[in-house]
Design an enzyme around this catalytic site. Structure first.
Site, short mmCIF file in Angstrom:
data_model
loop_
_atom_site.label_atom_id
_atom_site.label_comp_id
_atom_site.label_asym_id
_atom_site.label_seq_id
_atom_site.Cartn_x
_atom_site.Cartn_y
_atom_site.Cartn_z
N LYS A 74 36.29 33.77 41.77
CA LYS A 74 37.64 34.35 41.89
C LYS A 74 37.65 35.37 43.03
O LYS A 74 36.73 36.19 43.16
CB LYS A 74 38.04 35.01 40.57
CG LYS A 74 39.49 35.49 40.50
CD LYS A 74 39.81 36.01 39.11
CE LYS A 74 41.25 36.48 38.98
NZ LYS A 74 41.56 36.97 37.63
N SER A 149 45.55 35.13 35.50
CA SER A 149 45.51 35.14 36.95
C SER A 149 44.37 34.31 37.56
O SER A 149 44.35 34.09 38.78
CB SER A 149 45.38 36.59 37.45
OG SER A 149 44.18 37.19 36.99
N SER A 173 43.43 36.72 31.43
CA SER A 173 43.41 36.02 32.71
C SER A 173 42.28 35.02 32.88
O SER A 173 42.25 34.29 33.87
CB SER A 173 43.38 37.01 33.87
OG SER A 173 44.63 37.62 34.02
#
Length: 486
Positions: A74, A149, A173
């Site tokens: 990420k 996210s 997330s």
């Protein structure tokens, strides 16, 4: 192929790390134009790392536990010499001079970086539609969102564009996109994994964890990334169990609590509710005792979170002022206007919304009414969990009230977007470990996520029950057809 299967094949010389990396590169080149999981690709370095692993094996050197495993990371985790943008114009050209603790542990364990994955800007969102560099789409149905996210990481794992990925979880997330994309997502106990090198959103809530295609792979990765870190004062010094060895321990006689408040939600999809109750029956057949538990403040979690998290975000994002690093506006007249223009141009709408909420909640005259009151409710939520864990070993809920929604359907309705994290947020507020794994499919063929919540530092039991449910239910054997899911 699981990490343990891959390790066996590699050690026996049946496959090479270079061959595996090339296979994933081919998949990325074939599919990522339509999914958009990745922001930055790292193919040349990945192939060089794979070649070194193959040479070490040929030389008879002992290979580390994750040797040759291709990862997506990420893009809010710092990677030395490789762009880290947080999907924001504010950090569009930022190249960190240091490596985050968790990624450093992965590379020492033999992991290979394929690239950095897309996310909602500064991890603020539930759909990966808030990225400054374009949306990510759900590989089960590209008209839908992958969740957020950590949507880029979840979509990359689901579509076979990496073997495993790392995400961060502030209010769901990791788990919510895992649910939407039909993969496994683990949020460890707060402090179990170092946050050093994770670009901060809400420092008392953020936690790094893996997204994988199986529970056993999550156990393997947690084994590597967990543990104390002198660079992170919030990182716990507790010993780290051998998670993989714990997976097959008997679960007969364990008590699993069904949180009453989770099943009375007006927005809870019937498909999701039915899949969760079916999973509960499967656990009963494994010898688990089901007990209904009451967590009276559970549903207060979302209002509490949307005071605390924006407040912490307001403080953390104050450093992006156009002076020290990152984006700087050209509309500079004096230091004050330069900072104002920089923040207005560099941040997206959702980030600005949360900064405004947080700044208001912390402002003189309102801090007692909002921020301090939210912290008191957070304590009540934690106490509810403590009371529940006096009666049960684990808690069971759906991961998200619905399956993946259509892209664009919630973008003009922040409240409906926020409600998709209704069932994941309380674990963050209490600092508890939680995992999402597939439990079925809805009438549109979209994956449904099941969430287990464990007690503090009890990831071993969490993984153990999740693994044995996964092996028994074998949900993916009946998966619907998809262009991107093999």
């Amino acid at each position: 192929m699981s990490i343990s299967d891959w390790r066996k094949q590699l050690n026996e010389g049946n496959v090479s790390a270079v061959e595996l990396v090339k296979e994933y590169i081919d998949k990325i080149q074939l599919n990522d134009d339509r999914i958009h999981s990745y922001l930055t690709l790292n193919f040349d370095q990945a192939l060089a790392q794979a070649e070194k692993i193959d040479n070490d094996r040929i030389a008879g050197n002992e290979l580390p536990p994750l040797a040759g495993v291709p990862f997506g990371i990420k893009d809010n985790l710092c990677t030395k010499g490789i762009k880290t943008t947080c999907s924001s114009r504010m950090l569009e050209g930022f190249i960190p001079p240091y490596e985050s603790t968790v990624t450093n542990k992965l590379w020492k364990a033999g992991g290979i970086l394929l690239g950095k994955t897309n996310l909602d800007e500064f991890a603020m969102g539930s759909s990966t539609e808030n990225s400054a560099f374009g949306n990510t789409f759900n590989p089960w149905d590209i008209s839908r969102v992958p969740g957020g996210s950590s949507g880029g990481s979840a979509a990359a794992v689901a579509s076979g564009m990496c073997m495993s990925a790392l995400g961060s979880d502030t209010g769901g997330s990791i788990r919510q996109p895992a649910s939407f994309c039909g993969v496994v997502g683990l949020k460890p106990t707060y402090g179990r994994v170092s946050r050093w090198g994770l670009v901060a959103f809400a420092s008392s809530l953020d936690q790094v964890g893996p997204l994988t295609s199986s529970v056993s792979d999550s156990a393997e990765i947690l084994q590597v990334i967990a543990g104390a870190d002198s660079k992170d004062s919030t990182c716990l010094k507790a010993s780290v169990p051998n998670y993989a060895k714990e997976l097959c321990k008997p679960i007969r006689g364990l008590k699993v609590g069904l949180i009453k408040q989770c099943f009375d939600q007006p927005g809870l999809s019937l498909d999701v509710k039915n899949a969760t109750m079916k999973a509960a029956k499967d656990l009963e057949e494994l010898g688990v005792e089901l007990i209904e538990v009451d967590c009276p403040c559970f549903n207060e979690g979302i209002a509490t979170y949307y005071v605390i998290a924006p407040s912490e975000a307001s403080a953390n994002l104050a450093r992006y002022d156009g002076v020290k690093y990152g984006y700087r506006s050209n509309e500079e007249q004096n230091i004050s206007s330069m900072t104002s223009f920089t923040r207005s141009e560099g941040f997206g709408n959702e980030v600005k919304r949360r900064i405004l909420i947080g700044t208001y909640a912390l402002s003189a005259g309102y801090v007692d009414a909002y921020y301090k009151k939210a912290q008191k409710v957070r304590t009540l939520i934690r106490r509810d969990f403590e009371s529940a864990f006096n009666k049960v070993d684990l808690l069971l809920t759906p991961t998200s009230p619905t399956t993946a929604f259509k892209a664009g359907s919630h973008t003009n309705d922040p409240l409906s977007m926020y409600l998709s994290d209704l069932l994941t947020i309380p674990a963050n507020l209490a600092g508890l470990p939680a995992i999402s794994l597939p439990s079925g499919f809805d009438s549109n063929g979209l994956p449904i996520g099941l969430q287990f919540i464990g007690n503090v530092l009890d990831e071993a039991k969490l993984l153990q029950v999740a693994y044995q449910y996964e092996q028994t239910a074998n949900v993916m054997k009946n998966k619907p057809d998809s262009d991107f899911i093999s």
